[in-house]
Design an enzyme around this catalytic site. Structure first.
Site, short mmCIF file in Angstrom:
data_model
loop_
_atom_site.label_atom_id
_atom_site.label_comp_id
_atom_site.label_asym_id
_atom_site.label_seq_id
_atom_site.Cartn_x
_atom_site.Cartn_y
_atom_site.Cartn_z
N LYS A 79 0.85 -1.20 0.00
CA LYS A 79 0.00 0.00 0.00
C LYS A 79 0.89 1.25 0.00
CE LYS A 79 -3.90 1.83 2.75
NZ LYS A 79 -4.71 1.61 3.98
N SER A 154 -9.69 1.56 3.16
CA SER A 154 -8.87 2.35 2.28
C SER A 154 -7.83 1.55 1.50
CB SER A 154 -8.16 3.43 3.09
OG SER A 154 -7.25 2.85 4.00
N SER A 178 -9.70 -0.79 7.34
CA SER A 178 -9.18 -0.61 5.98
C SER A 178 -8.48 -1.80 5.35
CB SER A 178 -8.22 0.56 5.95
OG SER A 178 -8.96 1.74 5.80
N1 GLN Z 1 -12.98 3.87 6.71
C1 GLN Z 1 -12.32 4.30 7.91
C2 GLN Z 1 -11.95 5.77 7.80
O1 GLN Z 1 -12.23 6.32 6.81
C3 GLN Z 1 -11.13 3.45 8.19
C4 GLN Z 1 -9.94 3.79 7.42
C5 GLN Z 1 -8.75 2.94 7.74
O2 GLN Z 1 -8.87 1.89 8.39
N2 GLN Z 1 -7.58 3.44 7.36
O3 GLN Z 1 -11.41 6.33 8.68
#
Ligand code: GLN
Length: 491
Positions: A79, A154, A178
Site C-alpha cells: 500500500k 482504504s 481498511s
Molecule cells: N474507513 C475508515 C476511515 O475512513 C477506516 C480507514 C482505515 O482503516 N484506514 O477512517
C-alpha cells in the site's frame, strides 16, 4: 503454471523445489498486471525493470545456496503509505506527489531481509481516509468482481490486486477496517493484528492509537506466514508489545473447532441495515462451525452501536495532529506563490491545493473536537465510550473464544452510490470496533451474493489471540470450501 492460482506459500514451495524461478514468477505478475490493471487501477507505481532486476538477484542468491529465506524472490504489493527506501510514498495524495522515501519502515526492512521484492505500490483512499477508494487523489480503484463497484477502502488497491490475481499478496493498514473491509468486498483474506503486534514505524500515521499493519492474501496460511515475517517488538515503535515473535504458520491446521466457543454478538446480527444475504452468510458460517463441534453462543456488545460515532471523533482528532507535518516545508508539495506571501500563506495554499476534500473534512473535524470549548464534550466523551467498547469485548471473551460476525453490512456498493460521508462511515460499523478495542480480527470470503459479489465473514479474537484466531479462520476456510477463484476481467 497459472499466476492467479498461486499463493505466497505455494509460490515459495515452487521456488524451493526449483519448479519456478523468481524471474518467471515476476514475469507472470507483470504480464497479468499489464493485461488488467488499466481497468482496475489497483497500482499507483509499478516498475517492471526494477522488479525483474531484484528477481534476478534473488535467483542468483538461491542458485548459489545463499537465499535470504525460503521466501527469497517472492513479489509483494505494498500500500502506498509505507516507507520503502528510494521509492515513492504518496498515500494517494497530491501533497506527496513527488515524495521519495529516504528510509525503510520496520516491516519493509524485515521483509527485505527475507528477500521479499516490493512489487508495486497500491492505490488507496488519500491518507487511508475512506471506505470506498473514491477518495484516492489519483484514479479510483474498481472492484474486480464488478468494475462498476467500489473495491472498499482504504486498502482498496491491495484488495483489488489480490482479488483479481495481479498480486500474490499485499500489505495494507487498518485504522478502522481498511484491511478487512476491502478484502471482504474483493474476495481476499484480510488480517488486522492486535494493536502493537506489528511495528508502525515507517507507516504514514493516520490515527496512531488505532493504526495497525497487516496482510491481504488469498488464504489464511499466507496471512499467518506474512504475520510471522512482520510481527514482533521494535525499538523504533514504543507501542509495539514486548511479546517475542511467535510462529503462526507451522501448526496452523492444529486444534479443530470441537469444543470451541464461538460468540455471535447480537448487536451485529440485529443491526439496522444488515443485508439479508450477509446475515444469512454469517448464520450459515455459524451453523457449519456448530456441525464441526463448536458451541455457538449469543453474546452482547452493548456499546458497539456507539462505535462509529466515537471512532469518527477519535480518528479525525489524531489525524488533525498527525497531518500537521504536511506544511509545504518538510515533505512533498510546496506552493511557491504562497511562499512569496509569507509562512502562513505557504501553509494555507499548500494544504488547500495538496489535500482532497475528505482529508480536509477530517482535519477540520479533528481540530474542532480538540479545541478547548469542545474537547470535553466530544473528544473526552468519545474516549470514555472507547473504554466501554473495550470492556464489552473483554466481557464477551470471558464467555467465548472467538467472535463471529459480518465484515460489512452489505456487499460492495456501486461507485457514487454512497453520497454522503455519513453513509460511507456507516459501512465501517462492524470493522472499526476492533480498532477501538485494540483486538485482532480477520475477514474471510465466505460466499457469493446472487449478483456474484463476494460476501465475507469476520472473526474477532482477544488481544494477542492471533494464534487461535488464525487457526479458527483456517478451520472455517477448510470446512467452507469456497472456491473463490479470480474474476474474468475484460481487456
Ligand atoms: N474507513 C475508515 C476511515 O475512513 C477506516 C480507514 C482505515 O482503516 N484506514 O477512517
Amino acid at each position: 503454471m497459472d499466476f492467479t492460482t498461486l499463493t505466497f506459500v505455494s509460490a515459495a514451495e515452487a521456488l524451493e523445489k526449483g519448479e519456478l524461478s523468481s524471474r518467471e514468477l515476476c514475469r507472470m505478475l507483470i504480464e497479468k498486471r499489464e493485461s488488467i490493471d488499466s481497468r482496475l487501477k489497483a497500482y499507483i507505481h509499478f516498475n517492471p525493470e526494477k522488479i525483474m532486476a531484484h528477481a534476478d538477484e534473488a535467483d542468483e542468491r538461491r542458485a548459489a545456496g545463499r537465499a535470504y529465506s525460503k521466501f527469497d524472490g517472492l513479489p509483494l504489493a505494498v500500500k502506498d503509505n509505507f516507507a520503502v527506501r528510494g521509492e515513492p510514498c504518496t498515500c494517494a495524495s497530491r501533497i506527496l506527489k513527488d515524495f521519495i522515501s529516504p528510509y525503510d519502515a520496520t516491516v519493509t526492512s524485515r521483509l527485505r531481509r527475507a528477500g521479499i521484492i516490493f512489487a508495486g505500490r497500491t492505490n488507496m483512499d488519500e491518507f487511508a481516509m475512506g471506505s470506498t477508494n473514491e477518495n484516492s487523489g489519483w484514479e479510483p480503484v474498481s472492484n474486480p468482481w464488478d468494475l462498476q463497484r467500489i473495491p472498499g477502502g482504504s486498502s482498496g488497491g491491495s484488495a483489488a490486486a489480490v482479488g483479481a490475481g495481479e498480486a500474490l499478496a499485499a500489505l495494507g493498514s487498518d485504522t478502522g477496517g481498511s484491511i478487512r473491509l476491502p478484502a471482504g468486498y474483493c474476495g481476499a483474506v484480510g488480517l488486522k493484528p492486535t494493536y502493537g503486534r506489528v511495528s508502525r514505524f515507517g507507516l504514514v500515521a493516520f490515527a496512531s492509537s488505532l493504526d495497525q499493519i497487516g496482510p491481504l492474501t488469498r488464504d489464511t496460511r499466507d496471512s499467518a506466514c506474512l504475520l510471522d515475517l512482520m510481527a514482533g517488538p521494535d525499538s523504533k515503535d514504543s507501542t509495539t508489545l514486548p511479546q517475542p515473535p511467535e510462529n503462526f504458520t507451522d501448526r496452523l491446521a492444529e486444534g479443530g473447532l470441537k469444543g470451541m466457543r464461538i460468540g455471535l454478538p447480537k448487536e451485529y446480527m440485529d443491526g439496522e441495515g444488515l443485508d439479508p444475504e450477509v446475515k444469512n452468510t454469517v448464520e450459515q458460517a455459524a451453523e457449519k462451525m456448530r456441525q464441526e463441534g463448536a458451541e455457538i453462543i449469543e453474546v452482547s456488545l452493548p456499546h458497539n452501536p456507539y462505535a462509529v460515532a466515537a471512532y469518527y471523533i477519535i480518528a479525525p482528532a489524531e489525524a488533525s495532529a498527525n497531518l500537521a507535518r504536511f506544511d509545504g516545508i518538510r515533505y512533498g508539495m510546496r506552493d511557491e506563490e504562497g511562499a512569496k506571501q509569507g509562512i502562513l500563506e505557504l501553509y494555507r495554499k499548500t494544504r488547500a491545493k495538496g489535500f482532497g476534500d475528505e482529508v480536509k473534512r477530517r482535519i477540520i473535524l479533528g481540530t474542532y473536537v480538540l479545541s478547548s470549548g469542545s474537547h470535553d464534550a466530544y473528544y473526552l466523551r468519545a474516549q470514555k465510550v472507547r473504554t466501554l467498547i473495550r470492556q464489552d469485548f473483554n466481557e464477551a471473551f470471558r464467555q467465548c473464544d472467538i467472535l463471529l460476525g459480518p465484515t460489512a453490512p452489505a456487499p460492495a456498493s456501486r461507485k457514487g452510490e454512497l453520497t454522503s460521508p455519513l453513509e460511507m462511515y456507516l459501512t465501517d460499523a462492524y470493522t472499526l470496533p476492533a480498532n477501538l478495542a485494540g483486538i485482532c480480527a480477520i475477514s474471510l470470503p465466505a460466499a457469493f451474493s446472487k449478483s456474484g459479489l463476494p460476501i465475507a465473514v469476520q472473526l474477532l479474537g482477544p488481544a494477542l489471540g492471533e494464534k487461535q484466531l488464525l487457526r479458527t479462520a483456517h478451520q472455517f476456510e477448510q470446512i467452507n470450501q469456497l472456491q473463490i477463484g479470480t474474476p474474468d476481467i475484460p481487456a
